[in-house]
Design a protein around this motif. Structure first.
Motif, PDB file in Angstrom:
ATOM      1  N   MET A   1     -12.974   0.522   0.264  1.00  0.00           N
ATOM      2  CA  MET A   1     -13.044   0.149   2.332  1.00  0.00           C
ATOM      3  C   MET A   1     -10.889   0.640   1.975  1.00  0.00           C
ATOM      4  O   MET A   1     -10.942   1.387   2.908  1.00  0.00           O
ATOM      5  N   ILE A   2     -10.826   0.524   1.454  1.00  0.00           N
ATOM      6  CA  ILE A   2      -8.373   0.721   1.724  1.00  0.00           C
ATOM      7  C   ILE A   2      -8.281   2.221   1.604  1.00  0.00           C
ATOM      8  O   ILE A   2      -8.187   2.799   1.631  1.00  0.00           O
ATOM      9  N   TRP A   3      -9.297   2.913   0.626  1.00  0.00           N
ATOM     10  CA  TRP A   3      -9.339   4.229   0.316  1.00  0.00           C
ATOM     11  C   TRP A   3      -9.755   5.296   1.348  1.00  0.00           C
ATOM     12  O   TRP A   3      -8.696   5.998   1.424  1.00  0.00           O
ATOM     13  N   THR A   4     -10.279   4.860   2.114  1.00  0.00           N
ATOM     14  CA  THR A   4     -10.881   5.464   3.213  1.00  0.00           C
ATOM     15  C   THR A   4     -10.007   5.272   4.331  1.00  0.00           C
ATOM     16  O   THR A   4     -10.345   6.095   4.675  1.00  0.00           O
ATOM     17  N   LEU A   5      -9.438   4.052   4.532  1.00  0.00           N
ATOM     18  CA  LEU A   5      -8.679   3.762   5.723  1.00  0.00           C
ATOM     19  C   LEU A   5      -7.097   4.420   5.310  1.00  0.00           C
ATOM     20  O   LEU A   5      -6.762   5.230   6.579  1.00  0.00           O
ATOM     21  N   ILE A   6      -6.732   4.616   3.795  1.00  0.00           N
ATOM     22  CA  ILE A   6      -6.109   5.978   3.151  1.00  0.00           C
ATOM     23  C   ILE A   6      -6.304   7.102   4.251  1.00  0.00           C
ATOM     24  O   ILE A   6      -5.721   8.129   4.009  1.00  0.00           O
ATOM     25  N   VAL A   7      -7.717   7.787   3.539  1.00  0.00           N
ATOM     26  CA  VAL A   7      -7.318   8.653   3.607  1.00  0.00           C
ATOM     27  C   VAL A   7      -7.645   9.211   5.250  1.00  0.00           C
ATOM     28  O   VAL A   7      -7.737  10.496   5.018  1.00  0.00           O
ATOM     29  N   GLY A   8      -8.534   8.362   5.457  1.00  0.00           N
ATOM     30  CA  GLY A   8      -8.264   8.356   7.305  1.00  0.00           C
ATOM     31  C   GLY A   8      -7.261   8.115   8.296  1.00  0.00           C
ATOM     32  O   GLY A   8      -7.229   8.990   8.773  1.00  0.00           O
ATOM     33  N   LEU A   9      -6.430   7.796   7.393  1.00  0.00           N
ATOM     34  CA  LEU A   9      -5.088   8.095   7.817  1.00  0.00           C
ATOM     35  C   LEU A   9      -4.387   9.363   7.707  1.00  0.00           C
ATOM     36  O   LEU A   9      -3.662   9.825   8.994  1.00  0.00           O
TER      37      LEU A   9
END
Length: 85
Positions: A1-9
């Motif tokens: 989930m954290i990785w998704t947020l980082i990639v999304g950013l």
């Protein structure tokens, strides 16, 4: 989930760099645009047979999806701001 947020950013930030101009919203909107843009790219790619079930979306496709979403977002926000002025 954290990785998704980082990639999304990251994807959202790249989309904003590719489409310079004034955008309402800060880091959260940038992240949402990146995440949703990636999801759009995934669903379009699956529909066209580019990605199989469970296969991750390509980074470039994610950026393209985010750029498309950012253009739509700007069109809607721009139209709404003209109505209220």
């Amino acid at each position: 989930m954290i990785w998704t947020l980082i990639v999304g950013l990251v994807v959202g930030a790249i989309a904003k760099l590719l489409m310079p101009g004034k955008d309402p919203g800060g880091i959260i909107i940038t992240m949402v645009i990146g995440i949703v843009g990636s999801m759009i790219a995934y669903f379009i790619g699956r529909g066209l047979g580019w990605y199989a079930e469970g296969e991750p979306t390509g980074f470039i496709a994610s950026v393209i999806g985010a750029v498309i979403l950012l253009a739509i977002y700007r069109a809607i926000i721009g139209r709404n701001s003209r109505i209220h002025h």
